[in-house]
Design a protein around this motif. Structure first.
Motif, PDB file in Angstrom:
ATOM      1  N   GLU A  23      -4.066  54.319  92.964  1.00  0.00           N
ATOM      2  CA  GLU A  23      -3.932  54.382  94.416  1.00  0.00           C
ATOM      3  C   GLU A  23      -4.953  55.331  95.027  1.00  0.00           C
ATOM      4  O   GLU A  23      -5.370  55.153  96.167  1.00  0.00           O
ATOM      5  CB  GLU A  23      -2.515  54.796  94.800  1.00  0.00           C
ATOM      6  N   GLY A  24      -5.362  56.330  94.258  1.00  0.00           N
ATOM      7  CA  GLY A  24      -6.371  57.270  94.733  1.00  0.00           C
ATOM      8  C   GLY A  24      -7.788  56.748  94.608  1.00  0.00           C
ATOM      9  O   GLY A  24      -8.735  57.391  95.050  1.00  0.00           O
ATOM     10  N   GLY A  25      -7.970  55.573  93.992  1.00  0.00           N
ATOM     11  CA  GLY A  25      -9.271  54.930  93.941  1.00  0.00           C
ATOM     12  C   GLY A  25     -10.151  55.297  92.762  1.00  0.00           C
ATOM     13  O   GLY A  25     -11.368  55.228  92.858  1.00  0.00           O
ATOM     14  N   ILE A  26      -9.554  55.644  91.622  1.00  0.00           N
ATOM     15  CA  ILE A  26     -10.380  55.974  90.457  1.00  0.00           C
ATOM     16  C   ILE A  26     -11.090  54.736  89.937  1.00  0.00           C
ATOM     17  O   ILE A  26     -10.645  53.616  90.162  1.00  0.00           O
ATOM     18  CB  ILE A  26      -9.548  56.604  89.312  1.00  0.00           C
ATOM     19  N   SER A  27     -12.174  54.947  89.204  1.00  0.00           N
ATOM     20  CA  SER A  27     -12.904  53.818  88.636  1.00  0.00           C
ATOM     21  C   SER A  27     -12.642  53.666  87.141  1.00  0.00           C
ATOM     22  O   SER A  27     -13.027  52.682  86.533  1.00  0.00           O
ATOM     23  CB  SER A  27     -14.404  53.987  88.880  1.00  0.00           C
ATOM     24  N   GLY A  28     -11.979  54.637  86.530  1.00  0.00           N
ATOM     25  CA  GLY A  28     -11.650  54.561  85.112  1.00  0.00           C
ATOM     26  C   GLY A  28     -10.990  55.846  84.658  1.00  0.00           C
ATOM     27  O   GLY A  28     -11.030  56.856  85.366  1.00  0.00           O
ATOM     28  N   PHE A  29     -10.366  55.811  83.489  1.00  0.00           N
ATOM     29  CA  PHE A  29      -9.691  56.991  82.956  1.00  0.00           C
ATOM     30  C   PHE A  29      -9.620  56.881  81.446  1.00  0.00           C
ATOM     31  O   PHE A  29      -9.886  55.831  80.876  1.00  0.00           O
ATOM     32  CB  PHE A  29      -8.282  57.150  83.539  1.00  0.00           C
ATOM     33  N   ILE A  68      -4.224  62.627  80.518  1.00  0.00           N
ATOM     34  CA  ILE A  68      -5.010  61.584  81.163  1.00  0.00           C
ATOM     35  C   ILE A  68      -6.174  62.266  81.869  1.00  0.00           C
ATOM     36  O   ILE A  68      -5.972  63.241  82.607  1.00  0.00           O
ATOM     37  CB  ILE A  68      -4.158  60.798  82.178  1.00  0.00           C
ATOM     38  N   GLY A  69      -7.377  61.770  81.644  1.00  0.00           N
ATOM     39  CA  GLY A  69      -8.554  62.371  82.251  1.00  0.00           C
ATOM     40  C   GLY A  69      -9.353  61.360  83.038  1.00  0.00           C
ATOM     41  O   GLY A  69      -9.413  60.179  82.687  1.00  0.00           O
ATOM     42  N   THR A  70      -9.957  61.821  84.128  1.00  0.00           N
ATOM     43  CA  THR A  70     -10.836  60.984  84.931  1.00  0.00           C
ATOM     44  C   THR A  70     -11.825  61.881  85.657  1.00  0.00           C
ATOM     45  O   THR A  70     -11.513  63.041  85.939  1.00  0.00           O
ATOM     46  CB  THR A  70     -10.039  60.120  85.933  1.00  0.00           C
ATOM     47  N   VAL A  71     -13.003  61.365  85.931  1.00  0.00           N
ATOM     48  CA  VAL A  71     -14.010  62.108  86.687  1.00  0.00           C
ATOM     49  C   VAL A  71     -13.999  61.576  88.117  1.00  0.00           C
ATOM     50  O   VAL A  71     -14.100  60.367  88.333  1.00  0.00           O
ATOM     51  CB  VAL A  71     -15.415  61.958  86.061  1.00  0.00           C
ATOM     52  N   VAL A  72     -13.847  62.488  89.074  1.00  0.00           N
ATOM     53  CA  VAL A  72     -13.735  62.101  90.477  1.00  0.00           C
ATOM     54  C   VAL A  72     -14.575  63.031  91.351  1.00  0.00           C
ATOM     55  O   VAL A  72     -14.972  64.117  90.929  1.00  0.00           O
ATOM     56  CB  VAL A  72     -12.260  62.153  90.955  1.00  0.00           C
ATOM     57  N   SER A  73     -14.805  62.608  92.579  1.00  0.00           N
ATOM     58  CA  SER A  73     -15.481  63.459  93.556  1.00  0.00           C
ATOM     59  C   SER A  73     -14.483  64.475  94.100  1.00  0.00           C
ATOM     60  O   SER A  73     -13.268  64.317  93.949  1.00  0.00           O
ATOM     61  CB  SER A  73     -16.022  62.610  94.706  1.00  0.00           C
ATOM     62  N   GLU A  74     -14.990  65.517  94.737  1.00  0.00           N
ATOM     63  CA  GLU A  74     -14.113  66.523  95.359  1.00  0.00           C
ATOM     64  C   GLU A  74     -13.151  65.867  96.348  1.00  0.00           C
ATOM     65  O   GLU A  74     -11.975  66.200  96.391  1.00  0.00           O
ATOM     66  CB  GLU A  74     -14.952  67.581  96.092  1.00  0.00           C
ATOM     67  N   LYS A  75     -13.656  64.937  97.139  1.00  0.00           N
ATOM     68  CA  LYS A  75     -12.831  64.266  98.153  1.00  0.00           C
ATOM     69  C   LYS A  75     -11.701  63.464  97.500  1.00  0.00           C
ATOM     70  O   LYS A  75     -10.547  63.570  97.888  1.00  0.00           O
ATOM     71  CB  LYS A  75     -13.702  63.366  99.020  1.00  0.00           C
ATOM     72  N   GLU A  78      -8.619  65.508  95.932  1.00  0.00           N
ATOM     73  CA  GLU A  78      -7.523  65.903  96.818  1.00  0.00           C
ATOM     74  C   GLU A  78      -6.577  64.740  97.094  1.00  0.00           C
ATOM     75  O   GLU A  78      -5.357  64.912  97.127  1.00  0.00           O
ATOM     76  CB  GLU A  78      -8.071  66.484  98.121  1.00  0.00           C
ATOM     77  N   ILE A  79      -7.126  63.553  97.273  1.00  0.00           N
ATOM     78  CA  ILE A  79      -6.297  62.357  97.518  1.00  0.00           C
ATOM     79  C   ILE A  79      -5.438  62.071  96.287  1.00  0.00           C
ATOM     80  O   ILE A  79      -4.229  61.838  96.394  1.00  0.00           O
ATOM     81  CB  ILE A  79      -7.198  61.142  97.851  1.00  0.00           C
ATOM     82  N   ILE A  80      -6.064  62.095  95.107  1.00  0.00           N
ATOM     83  CA  ILE A  80      -5.337  61.813  93.865  1.00  0.00           C
ATOM     84  C   ILE A  80      -4.256  62.853  93.629  1.00  0.00           C
ATOM     85  O   ILE A  80      -3.128  62.511  93.252  1.00  0.00           O
ATOM     86  CB  ILE A  80      -6.321  61.739  92.676  1.00  0.00           C
ATOM     87  N   LYS A  81      -4.559  64.123  93.850  1.00  0.00           N
ATOM     88  CA  LYS A  81      -3.549  65.167  93.667  1.00  0.00           C
ATOM     89  C   LYS A  81      -2.357  64.940  94.594  1.00  0.00           C
ATOM     90  O   LYS A  81      -1.211  65.140  94.201  1.00  0.00           O
ATOM     91  CB  LYS A  81      -4.165  66.544  93.884  1.00  0.00           C
ATOM     92  N   ARG A  82      -2.621  64.502  95.817  1.00  0.00           N
ATOM     93  CA  ARG A  82      -1.527  64.219  96.756  1.00  0.00           C
ATOM     94  C   ARG A  82      -0.640  63.085  96.211  1.00  0.00           C
ATOM     95  O   ARG A  82       0.587  63.187  96.218  1.00  0.00           O
ATOM     96  CB  ARG A  82      -2.082  63.864  98.134  1.00  0.00           C
ATOM     97  N   TYR A  83      -1.265  62.001  95.713  1.00  0.00           N
ATOM     98  CA  TYR A  83      -0.485  60.897  95.134  1.00  0.00           C
ATOM     99  C   TYR A  83       0.314  61.359  93.921  1.00  0.00           C
ATOM    100  O   TYR A  83       1.473  60.974  93.743  1.00  0.00           O
ATOM    101  CB  TYR A  83      -1.389  59.728  94.743  1.00  0.00           C
TER     102      TYR A  83
END
Length: 109
Positions: A23-29, A68-75, A78-83
C-alpha cells in the motif's frame, strides 16, 4: 536519500507487513525467517556455555519471526511507516532504518 527499511515482526503478522509495504508503493522486498528473543524475555537470564545446550534453550524460549527489508525513498518511508503503524497497532514489531549511500545492480540476462 534512500533508506533500507527493516521490519521485524512475528511470523503470524507477515501478511500485514507485506500489505502495508504494498500500500505504501514499494517496488520489491526481501525477507528472512529467524528465531527471536526480546530483551524482556532473557533479561537476567544466563545460558549454559555448552553450545548444544545453549542452542536448545534459545530454540525452546524464542519465537518464530521474520525480518522484511526494502529500500525506499525518504518520502515513501514515512508513508510506509504510517501504514505499518495502522495495520500492526496491536502487534509487536520493530522498524530499523539504515541510510543507503549507494545501490549497484548487475542485471544479467
Amino acid at each position: 536519500m534512500k533508506i533500507l527499511l527493516y521490519v521485524f515482526v512475528e511470523t503470524e503478522n507477515i501478511g500485514k507487513v507485506i500489505n502495508a509495504l504494498s500500500e505504501g508503493g514499494i517496488s520489491g522486498f526481501f525477507l528472512m525467517e529467524y528465531k527471536g528473543l526480546s530483551p524482556q524475555d532473557w533479561k537476567g537470564f544466563l545460558i549454559d556455555e555448552d553450545p548444544e545446550k545453549a542452542i536448545k534453550i534459545v530454540n525452546d524460549i524464542s519465537f518464530n519471526a521474520v525480518m522484511i527489508g526494502t529500500v525506499v525513498s525518504e518520502k515513501k518511508k514515512e508513508i510506509i511507516k504510517r501504514y505499518i503503524h495502522e495495520k500492526l497497532s496491536n502487534c509487536r514489531y520493530t522498524i530499523l532504518e539504515v541510510p543507503v549511500e549507494n545501490i549497484e545492480v548487475n542485471m544479467v540476462k
